[in-house]
Motif scaffolding. Structure first.
Motif, PDB file in Angstrom:
ATOM      1  N   THR A 192       4.361   5.405   1.632  1.00 33.64           N
ATOM      2  CA  THR A 192       4.353   4.312   2.952  1.00 33.64           C
ATOM      3  C   THR A 192       3.412   4.943   4.063  1.00 33.64           C
ATOM      4  O   THR A 192       3.325   4.371   4.951  1.00 33.64           O
ATOM      5  CB  THR A 192       5.902   4.157   3.615  1.00 33.64           C
ATOM      6  OG1 THR A 192       6.314   5.502   3.756  1.00 33.64           O
ATOM      7  CG2 THR A 192       6.574   3.334   2.516  1.00 33.64           C
ATOM      8  N   ASP A 193       2.744   5.634   3.731  1.00 35.59           N
ATOM      9  CA  ASP A 193       2.020   6.526   4.749  1.00 35.59           C
ATOM     10  C   ASP A 193       0.415   6.056   4.550  1.00 35.59           C
ATOM     11  O   ASP A 193       0.168   5.312   3.602  1.00 35.59           O
ATOM     12  CB  ASP A 193       1.918   7.835   4.646  1.00 35.59           C
ATOM     13  CG  ASP A 193       1.614   8.763   5.891  1.00 35.59           C
ATOM     14  OD1 ASP A 193       2.449   9.316   6.387  1.00 35.59           O
ATOM     15  OD2 ASP A 193       0.388   8.903   6.277  1.00 35.59           O
ATOM     16  N   ASN A 194      -0.531   6.569   5.430  1.00 35.93           N
ATOM     17  CA  ASN A 194      -2.002   6.087   5.437  1.00 35.93           C
ATOM     18  C   ASN A 194      -2.481   7.270   4.438  1.00 35.93           C
ATOM     19  O   ASN A 194      -3.979   7.172   4.747  1.00 35.93           O
ATOM     20  CB  ASN A 194      -2.505   5.748   6.644  1.00 35.93           C
ATOM     21  CG  ASN A 194      -2.103   4.320   7.264  1.00 35.93           C
ATOM     22  OD1 ASN A 194      -1.889   3.517   6.231  1.00 35.93           O
ATOM     23  ND2 ASN A 194      -1.509   4.416   8.569  1.00 35.93           N
ATOM     24  N   LEU A 209      -2.104   6.570  -3.644  1.00 33.44           N
ATOM     25  CA  LEU A 209      -2.759   6.331  -2.729  1.00 33.44           C
ATOM     26  C   LEU A 209      -1.855   5.433  -1.670  1.00 33.44           C
ATOM     27  O   LEU A 209      -0.872   5.066  -1.687  1.00 33.44           O
ATOM     28  CB  LEU A 209      -3.931   5.066  -3.063  1.00 33.44           C
ATOM     29  CG  LEU A 209      -4.912   5.836  -3.761  1.00 33.44           C
ATOM     30  CD1 LEU A 209      -5.824   4.667  -4.390  1.00 33.44           C
ATOM     31  CD2 LEU A 209      -5.782   6.828  -2.878  1.00 33.44           C
ATOM     32  N   PRO A 210      -2.320   5.268  -0.327  1.00 31.77           N
ATOM     33  CA  PRO A 210      -1.394   4.559   0.729  1.00 31.77           C
ATOM     34  C   PRO A 210      -0.915   3.335   0.288  1.00 31.77           C
ATOM     35  O   PRO A 210      -1.843   2.404  -0.334  1.00 31.77           O
ATOM     36  CB  PRO A 210      -2.467   4.444   1.858  1.00 31.77           C
ATOM     37  CG  PRO A 210      -3.489   5.429   1.583  1.00 31.77           C
ATOM     38  CD  PRO A 210      -3.651   5.593   0.255  1.00 31.77           C
ATOM     39  N   LYS A 211       0.357   3.231   0.579  1.00 27.81           N
ATOM     40  CA  LYS A 211       1.117   1.868   0.113  1.00 27.81           C
ATOM     41  C   LYS A 211       1.315   1.827  -1.546  1.00 27.81           C
ATOM     42  O   LYS A 211       1.949   0.760  -1.734  1.00 27.81           O
ATOM     43  CB  LYS A 211       0.397   0.649   0.747  1.00 27.81           C
ATOM     44  CG  LYS A 211      -0.019   0.798   2.001  1.00 27.81           C
ATOM     45  CD  LYS A 211       1.324   0.709   2.930  1.00 27.81           C
ATOM     46  CE  LYS A 211       0.812   1.021   4.502  1.00 27.81           C
ATOM     47  NZ  LYS A 211       0.220   2.167   4.893  1.00 27.81           N
ATOM     48  N   GLU A 212       0.676   2.696  -2.327  1.00 31.27           N
ATOM     49  CA  GLU A 212       0.953   2.488  -3.756  1.00 31.27           C
ATOM     50  C   GLU A 212       2.596   2.895  -4.156  1.00 31.27           C
ATOM     51  O   GLU A 212       3.033   3.902  -3.575  1.00 31.27           O
ATOM     52  CB  GLU A 212       0.141   3.435  -4.383  1.00 31.27           C
ATOM     53  CG  GLU A 212      -0.089   2.988  -5.941  1.00 31.27           C
ATOM     54  CD  GLU A 212      -1.097   4.144  -6.599  1.00 31.27           C
ATOM     55  OE1 GLU A 212      -1.811   4.834  -5.816  1.00 31.27           O
ATOM     56  OE2 GLU A 212      -1.555   3.792  -7.711  1.00 31.27           O
ATOM     57  N   GLN A 250       7.527   4.876  -3.087  1.00 31.01           N
ATOM     58  CA  GLN A 250       6.175   4.348  -2.685  1.00 31.01           C
ATOM     59  C   GLN A 250       5.591   5.235  -1.441  1.00 31.01           C
ATOM     60  O   GLN A 250       6.486   5.770  -0.633  1.00 31.01           O
ATOM     61  CB  GLN A 250       6.483   2.921  -1.946  1.00 31.01           C
ATOM     62  CG  GLN A 250       5.249   2.134  -1.569  1.00 31.01           C
ATOM     63  CD  GLN A 250       5.493   0.792  -0.877  1.00 31.01           C
ATOM     64  OE1 GLN A 250       6.472   0.433  -0.831  1.00 31.01           O
ATOM     65  NE2 GLN A 250       4.617  -0.054  -1.100  1.00 31.01           N
ATOM     66  N   MET A 252      12.116  -2.653   3.365  1.00 37.42           N
ATOM     67  CA  MET A 252      11.195  -2.804   2.550  1.00 37.42           C
ATOM     68  C   MET A 252      11.335  -4.194   1.703  1.00 37.42           C
ATOM     69  O   MET A 252      12.341  -4.235   0.982  1.00 37.42           O
ATOM     70  CB  MET A 252      10.755  -1.617   1.494  1.00 37.42           C
ATOM     71  CG  MET A 252      10.560  -0.469   2.207  1.00 37.42           C
ATOM     72  SD  MET A 252       8.857  -0.525   2.996  1.00 37.42           S
ATOM     73  CE  MET A 252       8.961   1.008   4.002  1.00 37.42           C
ATOM     74  N   LEU A 279       3.736  -2.747 -15.193  1.00 37.41           N
ATOM     75  CA  LEU A 279       2.838  -1.872 -15.778  1.00 37.41           C
ATOM     76  C   LEU A 279       2.016  -1.150 -14.640  1.00 37.41           C
ATOM     77  O   LEU A 279       1.332  -1.719 -13.873  1.00 37.41           O
ATOM     78  CB  LEU A 279       1.998  -2.379 -16.847  1.00 37.41           C
ATOM     79  CG  LEU A 279       2.486  -2.450 -18.132  1.00 37.41           C
ATOM     80  CD1 LEU A 279       3.527  -3.326 -18.329  1.00 37.41           C
ATOM     81  CD2 LEU A 279       1.274  -3.130 -19.278  1.00 37.41           C
ATOM     82  N   ASP A 280       1.929   0.351 -14.831  1.00 35.38           N
ATOM     83  CA  ASP A 280       1.122   1.033 -13.890  1.00 35.38           C
ATOM     84  C   ASP A 280       0.190   1.975 -14.552  1.00 35.38           C
ATOM     85  O   ASP A 280       0.676   2.419 -15.855  1.00 35.38           O
ATOM     86  CB  ASP A 280       1.873   1.896 -12.755  1.00 35.38           C
ATOM     87  CG  ASP A 280       2.656   1.030 -11.701  1.00 35.38           C
ATOM     88  OD1 ASP A 280       3.789   1.198 -11.789  1.00 35.38           O
ATOM     89  OD2 ASP A 280       1.880   0.288 -11.227  1.00 35.38           O
ATOM     90  N   VAL A 319       7.786  -7.462  -4.670  1.00 36.40           N
ATOM     91  CA  VAL A 319       6.351  -7.843  -4.292  1.00 36.40           C
ATOM     92  C   VAL A 319       5.652  -6.929  -5.142  1.00 36.40           C
ATOM     93  O   VAL A 319       5.419  -5.890  -5.084  1.00 36.40           O
ATOM     94  CB  VAL A 319       5.956  -7.612  -2.866  1.00 36.40           C
ATOM     95  CG1 VAL A 319       4.610  -7.897  -2.469  1.00 36.40           C
ATOM     96  CG2 VAL A 319       7.040  -8.441  -1.753  1.00 36.40           C
ATOM     97  N   GLY A 320       4.818  -7.705  -6.004  1.00 36.76           N
ATOM     98  CA  GLY A 320       4.174  -6.839  -6.813  1.00 36.76           C
ATOM     99  C   GLY A 320       3.860  -7.746  -8.291  1.00 36.76           C
ATOM    100  O   GLY A 320       4.244  -9.070  -8.370  1.00 36.76           O
ATOM    101  N   ASN A 321       3.199  -6.991  -9.129  1.00 31.24           N
ATOM    102  CA  ASN A 321       2.761  -7.794 -10.373  1.00 31.24           C
ATOM    103  C   ASN A 321       3.717  -7.854 -11.475  1.00 31.24           C
ATOM    104  O   ASN A 321       3.769  -6.623 -12.041  1.00 31.24           O
ATOM    105  CB  ASN A 321       1.332  -7.098 -10.648  1.00 31.24           C
ATOM    106  CG  ASN A 321       0.460  -8.089 -11.782  1.00 31.24           C
ATOM    107  OD1 ASN A 321       1.133  -9.387 -11.933  1.00 31.24           O
ATOM    108  ND2 ASN A 321      -0.457  -7.565 -12.458  1.00 31.24           N
ATOM    109  N   LYS A 353      -8.478   5.544  -9.590  1.00 29.20           N
ATOM    110  CA  LYS A 353      -7.691   4.432  -9.667  1.00 29.20           C
ATOM    111  C   LYS A 353      -8.497   3.305 -10.313  1.00 29.20           C
ATOM    112  O   LYS A 353      -8.330   1.917  -9.878  1.00 29.20           O
ATOM    113  CB  LYS A 353      -7.033   4.308  -8.321  1.00 29.20           C
ATOM    114  CG  LYS A 353      -6.164   5.254  -7.838  1.00 29.20           C
ATOM    115  CD  LYS A 353      -4.853   5.247  -8.523  1.00 29.20           C
ATOM    116  CE  LYS A 353      -3.908   6.302  -7.870  1.00 29.20           C
ATOM    117  NZ  LYS A 353      -2.673   6.251  -8.676  1.00 29.20           N
TER     118      LYS A 353
END
Lengths: 377, 942
Positions: free
Chosen positions: B716-718, B751-754, B714, B913, B930-931, B917-919, B810
């Motif tokens: 974890t940055d911005n 992307l951030p938090k992805e 993941q 962490m 799936l991503d 948490v996710g789909n 995205k």
């Protein structure tokens, strides 16, 4: 053979400022032709012949602060040695400075450090204990000043993230020396929670348009909007199928455009960002398709379905996929998909290699099934 | 350059004239010289292949052969010196010509000269018995031995540095396929390029040539000629392989034998043409056909010659073998700017211009033109010519290229200049990103986080004497040959008065032609060129594509593959009313892997149903794409009309998106780089911090006997991050067994938090040290897996990130997906919806499998063939991997996880962490996520 001259000593100051010229005097006038004077510093050693009782050293030897060792040699004989302390001058010019990490999180009170190495005009770090002014402007526009003493050749100051996101600007001043402006981004931490905006209900399931689903502002535990560009994933699902849409936050809000389904649906909508998930919202769609005809042209063996219209008596969208089932006794059911155009669907049965017997045609779309029996001749 | 070509050609033509005079009279030799100018083999070598050393070599060899003949015939030392000087130049120009030339040219010339010596001693010119011939050889034995040794000495001495280097650093390159080794019947294109074209009209004269060459004094030359003809047939018969041996057959390119055979035939072609226009054949033709038809015959032959010349000279226009000329200045400026030359670069789609670019820059490339000189194991163990044209080498070439793109840091490879968009998806999904498009249209791709070349590179020390030899000898040989053959000859003949010495007169007596002219030869001359033309072009003009439904389908796909849309459209049933403009429009908006980045590899058809006027055909097409091989099945319906079969056009998506004009709020990024315009190193202030990452979990797994590393990571940055994940496998003693990077099985940009799952599949040869690995058996598969010798393995993961600002899209979303059962297999099916403003050219699905505690167990990836335009959908279906196929070998603990160079455990500072948490989708007590990863082929920026 070089005889050792008697009692020749070095007379000079113990301490000088960097860049100052050093005067050395010998204790005797008897200058032997083999006399050498050796200067040793960190950068290396320099050897010069002694020509007179008074020696004026070149300033390039006294630029670097630290210990300067002076030895008087007569051939292999060491006559005298002296150690001079060269002191740095006052800080001047551009102060070498570093700051990092360049981004820190407000929520975890993360530290960052500003390091400065004030130096004189010869690049010597200023004297231990010299005070430098570390100045800051924080994201909440407050100003801070910290006076830091030089320790082990550097000045450093650790500061911590505050509660508001934004830039912390920093600068250092020492005597006549100044640094460039430095900055650190104080950024929002991890999202605390996500909430979804209220969603419309009973939308038309036309398989064409899009409905906007958006979050409320996503903030960290200190109320700062999460950084622009933070990914948010939306899950829109019913018991059978899942839809997964992604978007990024802009000013803390993320939104997506979700495509309408073609059949009645009741979805549960949840959003995920970082390690948090939102409340669940429901989103419902209703399909209202008017009854439609199935006509069979025996001569051309052509099925003509439609016109198929929706609630506004408009044609269903072009490309809407109709599932057509063709069943004959003692033959496997043929299922084909055909798109609508201008509300009509045409199927050429000649291409299906059917037998000449009664045939059941079923047409399925938007949860609605219409049947018709025809006879293939 | 042009002047060099003219000199070389002039030397060759003059060489043909002198060589021809050994075999034919002066008039025929002149005719042969004129024919040499338009000889198909020469035109092909110059205009199509551009082989300057070959022409230079053969030119000097012809002169050397003539001088050798004169030496043996007249026994004059001057000719020996002259011949040896010319042999020295031949060696310097093209050493292979000398090696084979000795066998095929010089040996027959020597034997013929000895035969002529026997003939000259007697009053009549008639062939001596064998005993006299052998005694002549015996008399000349010492001189012949000296001659042979002298030539061998020259061959070794002039090229000594090359032989020495070959011996001490032997070539380890596996054989590279070449069209000249194909069966010319099975691979027609090779037959045309390497047999039909070089022979041209001379092919119809082969019976005449064999008749002339295998008789009388030409016998030895005839044997040589026959051998060359057979060897030039490549893999059409097993004879060349039997004669050369497997090794030589696979290393040599056999077109050289056809080239030499056709050169050898030139004197006799000249003789035939003299006879045809004013000799025996002219009389025969006039007698049999009359004067008018005779003139028609001459006109037709002239037309054949002209057509042949025009065709060969312009072959590159009809079938370009090289890309259009590239202006290299923008590339060299890019490399010189900002110390870009401190990294290696690679070119794609440059053709032979890669050599010109390398010659104009000091920056180093990993690729090159001279295959025998390369040492990189990833290249020497694969049968590919160059990386830059790897798409033409199918899966073999692309597999090799993929290794370089996946672990470029091994070779300090940072920049790629791409002239071919075919490679774009491969570059993107291997973790490269676009930097800029140069003024010459070349796209620059960059790999982040690659270290520059060390200041000192390993260098092979060549002894000084060899360097001097290499620099001095070749040119010196040329100068000496010019001095001997021009100035010394002039001095001898004019000043020393040798012009009356018969031994120095260049006239060579010839035996009269005893065989009668044959009318069949003339018929063959008339008929064979059009027959060859029909055979070569029957797939274009005579194919009868629509005579059978299966043929129609096959030619349709062939037309699509070669972008001959007019032809493809002609196969459609006009009844459906699809006009050409509409068809082209539909093609132009259809993008995706199969539409834009695929080459058709093979096609098979099966008739499902058929009656007199209708048919249903299942076409299975296999495509090679830069990412993977594709097999696609389509059902085609055909109807027969007017004895021709027509296809029903495939349905085109007629759905209309709801909005005419779309706006998309978005976040865009820009990295300043050095903010002060300066050639200094980037200051600390301008270096963006590495984004922080977190590896949730990772493990070493085994599936189908192959070991992989899977995990979840993941950002974890911005900051948006470009990530590189490397896995290092260690044996039980802690030694590194292998190391590889994640290739397609990860989203390189987060992307951030992805979060993304990742999979690292280990490939062979990636981390073998130079010189310690011998190239293995040729593996035609794209993926060359690494086989582990022991099972007790541990693993370390190194993940690093740099801030990314480009190629992040995205806005692809997954619609209506679920697990369905199809033919006893579970699949996940759904569709991709594009809610952005750019077309997703090639979407990639990353499927991550978890246990009930959300620990990752396996990762799959799947490329979708169809592009997705804004506000449109494309379906996908991916077969799921059952968990019992995957076995966990080792769970990697936190101590072995490194992020940006630091152990993950040390900087976590108690941060935890939340898992799960996710789909996630539930399937058989497991979770699946799936991503979607997107490649935008034409972003709005470029």
């Amino acid at each position: 053979m070089i005889l050792k001259p008697d009692n020749l000593k070095i007379i000079c100051k113990n301490e000088i400022q960097a860049g100052e010229s050093l005067e050395i005097e010998l204790s005797s006038n008897k200058i032997h032709e083999d006399l050498l004077i050796v200067y040793t510093q960190m950068s290396g050693s320099y050897v010069f012949p002694v020509e007179s009782k008074k020696i004026i050293t070149d300033t390039f030897l006294t630029r670097k602060s630290g210990k300067l060792n002076i030895r008087l040699l007569a051939g292999p004989h060491l006559l005298d040695t002296q150690e001079i302390n060269i002191l740095p001058n006052m800080g001047t010019g551009k102060i070498e400075s570093y700051i990092g990490p360049k981004s820190i999180l407000t929520t975890t009170n993360e530290p960052s450090m500003l390091v400065a190495i004030p130096a004189d005009e010869f690049d010597n770090p200023v004297t231990e204990g010299t005070i430098s002014d570390f100045s800051y402007i924080r994201p909440n526009y407050s100003k801070e000043l910290h006076q830091i003493r030089m320790e082990k050749l550097t000045n450093h100051h650790t500061f911590f993230a505050q509660t508001k996101t934004g830039k912390t600007l920093a600068g250092v001043q020492c005597d006549n020396g100044f640094s460039d402006e430095k900055y650190v981004d104080e950024e929002a931490g991890w999202p605390l929670q996500i909430s979804l905006e209220t969603l419309p209900q009973d939308l038309q399931a036309d398989g064409k348009h899009y409905v906007e689903i958006k979050t409320k502002k996503i903030t960290d535990k200190l109320g700062n909007n999460v950084k622009d560009g933070t990914i948010v994933t939306f899950s829109i699902s019913d018991k059978k199928q899942i839809n997964q849409y992604s978007s990024v936050t802009i000013n803390g809000v993320a939104k997506i455009d979700f495509k309408y389904p073609t059949v009645n649906k009741k979805y549960e909508v949840i959003a995920f960002c970082g390690n948090v998930k939102s409340n669940s919202m429901s989103l419902t769609f209703i399909s209202e398709i008017n009854d439609f005809d199935i006509k069979y042209d025996q001569v051309n063996m052509n099925l003509v379905i439609g016109p198929v219209t929706g609630t506004l008596n408009q044609f269903v969208p072009d490309g809407s996929e109709f599932k057509i089932g063709v069943s004959q006794a003692s033959k496997k059911k043929i299922e084909i998909t055909s798109p609508a155009q201008d509300g009509m669907i045409e199927v050429d049965l000649k291409e299906l290699f059917l037998d000449k017997k009664p045939t059941i045609i079923s047409v399925k779309y938007a949860g609605k099934t219409t049947l018709r029996q025809i006879f293939i001749k | 350059m042009i002047s060099v070509w003219l000199l070389v050609l002039g030397n060759f033509i003059f060489g043909v004239f002198r060589f021809s005079k050994i075999w034919v009279d002066d008039k025929s030799a002149l005719a042969a010289t004129m024919f040499a100018v338009v000889s198909p083999t020469i035109m092909e070598t110059i205009h199509v292949f551009g082989q300057l050393p070959t022409i230079a070599g053969i030119g000097f060899l012809l002169h050397a052969s003539t001088e050798t003949y004169k030496w043996i015939k007249h026994d004059k030392t001057f000719y020996l010196i002259s011949a040896l000087s010319l042999f020295a130049v031949t060696v310097a120009a093209h050493h292979v010509t000398t090696i084979f030339g000795m066998v095929f040219f010089v040996a027959p010339v020597v034997l013929t000269a000895l035969m002529d010596r026997c003939g000259i001693e007697k009053v009549e010119l008639k062939y001596n018995p064998v005993k006299t011939f052998i005694s002549e050889i015996w008399k000349f034995r010492f001189k012949l031995a000296f001659f042979g040794c002298a030539v061998i000495f020259l061959l070794i001495f002039v090229m000594f540095p090359y032989w020495y280097w070959s011996k001490t650093d032997p070539i380890t390159q596996v054989p590279i396929p070449h069209g000249s080794r194909d069966s010319f019947i099975n691979v027609k294109s090779s037959g045309i390029v390497f047999f039909i074209i070089p022979w041209g009209i001379v092919l119809s004269l082969l019976p005449y040539l064999f008749g002339r060459l295998l008789s009388g004094k030409n016998f030895f030359m005839g044997m040589s000629f026959s051998l060359l003809v057979i060897l030039g047939t490549g893999g059409t018969t097993p004879i060349p392989k039997m004669l050369l041996g497997e090794n030589a057959f696979n290393i040599l390119t056999l077109d050289r034998f056809t080239f030499w055979a056709s050169i050898m035939a030139i004197p006799f072609v000249g003789q035939f043409s003299v006879s045809l226009f004013s000799g025996d054949y002219s009389e025969l033709l006039s007698k049999r056909t009359g004067r008018i038809l005779q003139k028609v015959f001459f006109i037709l032959i002239t037309i054949y010659l002209i057509a042949q010349t025009i065709f060969i000279v312009n072959l590159n226009q009809f079938r370009p073998l090289q890309p259009a000329q590239i202006d290299i200045d923008p590339i060299t400026r890019f490399l010189e700017r900002d110390e870009h030359y401190k990294w290696r670069f690679l070119t794609l789609g440059f053709g032979d211009q890669v050599a010109w670019l390398s010659a104009n820059t000091n920056a180093k490339s990993i690729d090159g033109n001279y295959h025998s000189a390369r040492r990189v194991p990833e290249l020497t163990s694969r049968a590919i010519e160059r990386l830059e044209n790897s798409k033409f080498n199918g899966v073999e070439g692309l597999g090799s290229l993929q290794q370089f793109l996946t672990v470029p840091e091994k070779y300090h490879l940072k920049y790629i200049f791409s002239n071919d968009k075919f490679y774009d998806p491969l570059l993107h999904y291997a973790g490269w990103h676009r930097v800029q498009r140069l003024e010459n249209g070349i796209m620059v791709w960059e790999k982040q986080d690659v270290k520059g070349l060390p200041p000192r590179l390993p260098q092979k020390i060549i002894p000084l004497y060899q360097r001097i030899m290499w620099g001095v000898l070749p040119l010196s040989c040329l100068i000496i040959a010019i001095i001997i053959n021009l100035y010394l000859r002039l001095w001898l003949f004019r000043i020393k008065g040798k012009e009356n010495d018969p031994s120095y007169i260049s006239t060579i007596p010839h035996a009269k032609i005893k065989s009668k002219p044959s009318f069949i030869h003339l018929i063959l001359l008339l008929m064979i060129p059009p027959i060859m033309f029909v055979w070569a072009t029957k797939d274009i003009f005579f194919k009868q594509a629509q005579s059978h439904p299966e043929k129609t389908v096959m030619w349709y796909y062939d037309a699509l593959d070669l972008k001959r849309f007019n032809e493809a459209h002609s196969y459609f049933d006009p009844e459906y009313g699809l006009d050409f403009d509409q068809y082209i429009l539909e093609i132009s908006v259809s993008d995706g892997m199969l539409s834009s980045y695929a080459k058709l590899n093979s096609i098979t058809t099966e008739i499902l149903e058929q009656n007199e006027n209708a048919a249903k055909i299942l076409a299975t097409t296999r495509w090679v794409t830069p990412l993977q091989k594709y097999e696609h099945k389509d059902i085609h319906l055909l109807k027969k009309k007017n004895n021709k079969w027509y296809l029903r056009p495939q349905e085109f998506d007629i759905s209309i998106p709801p909005d005419q004009f779309i706006s998309q709020p978005t976040v865009r990024y820009f990295k300043q780089g050095k903010r002060r315009v300066s050639t200094d190193k980037t200051p600390h202030d301008d270096v963006v911090d590495r984004p922080e990452l977190f590896i949730h979990h990772a493990r070493v797994v085994k599936k189908d006997s192959l070991i992989s590393v899977v995990g979840e990571i993941q950002n974890t940055d911005n900051l948006p991050a470009h990530i590189t994940i490397t896995a290092e496998i260690l044996d039980s003693l802690g030694r590194v067994v292998t190391r590889y990077n994640a290739k397609f099985g990860v989203q390189h940009k987060l992307l951030p938090k992805e979060k993304t799952g990742f999979k690292i599949e280990f490939e062979e040869l990636a981390w073998r040290e130079d010189g310690k690995h011998k190239p293995g058996i040729l593996n035609p598969k794209e993926f060359n897996p690494f086989f582990f010798e022991e099972e007790k393995l541990t693993c370390r993961i190194f993940a690093k990130a740099v801030a990314e600002n480009t190629d992040i899209y995205k806005y692809g979303n997954l619609q209506n997906y679920s697990v369905v059962k199809k033919e006893n297999k579970f699949c996940v099916e759904g569709s991709i919806v594009n809610t952005g403003v750019d077309e997703i050219t090639i979407p990639e699905l990353i499927v991550s499998y978890y246990d009930k505690d959300c620990n990752i167990e396996w990762v799959d990836y799947h490329f979708i063939a169809q592009a997705v335009r804004p506000q449109r959908e494309a379906p996908f279906s991916h077969p799921l991997t059952e968990s019992y196929h995957v076995q966990t070998i080792y769970k990697i603990n936190d101590d072995n996880l490194y992020v940006n160079g630091l152990q993950q455990a040390t900087f976590l500072k108690g941060r935890s962490m939340e898992p799960c948490v996710g789909n996630y989708m539930e399937h058989k007590n497991k979770k699946i996520k799936l991503d979607l990863n997107s490649f935008v082929g034409i972003p709005s920026l470029y």
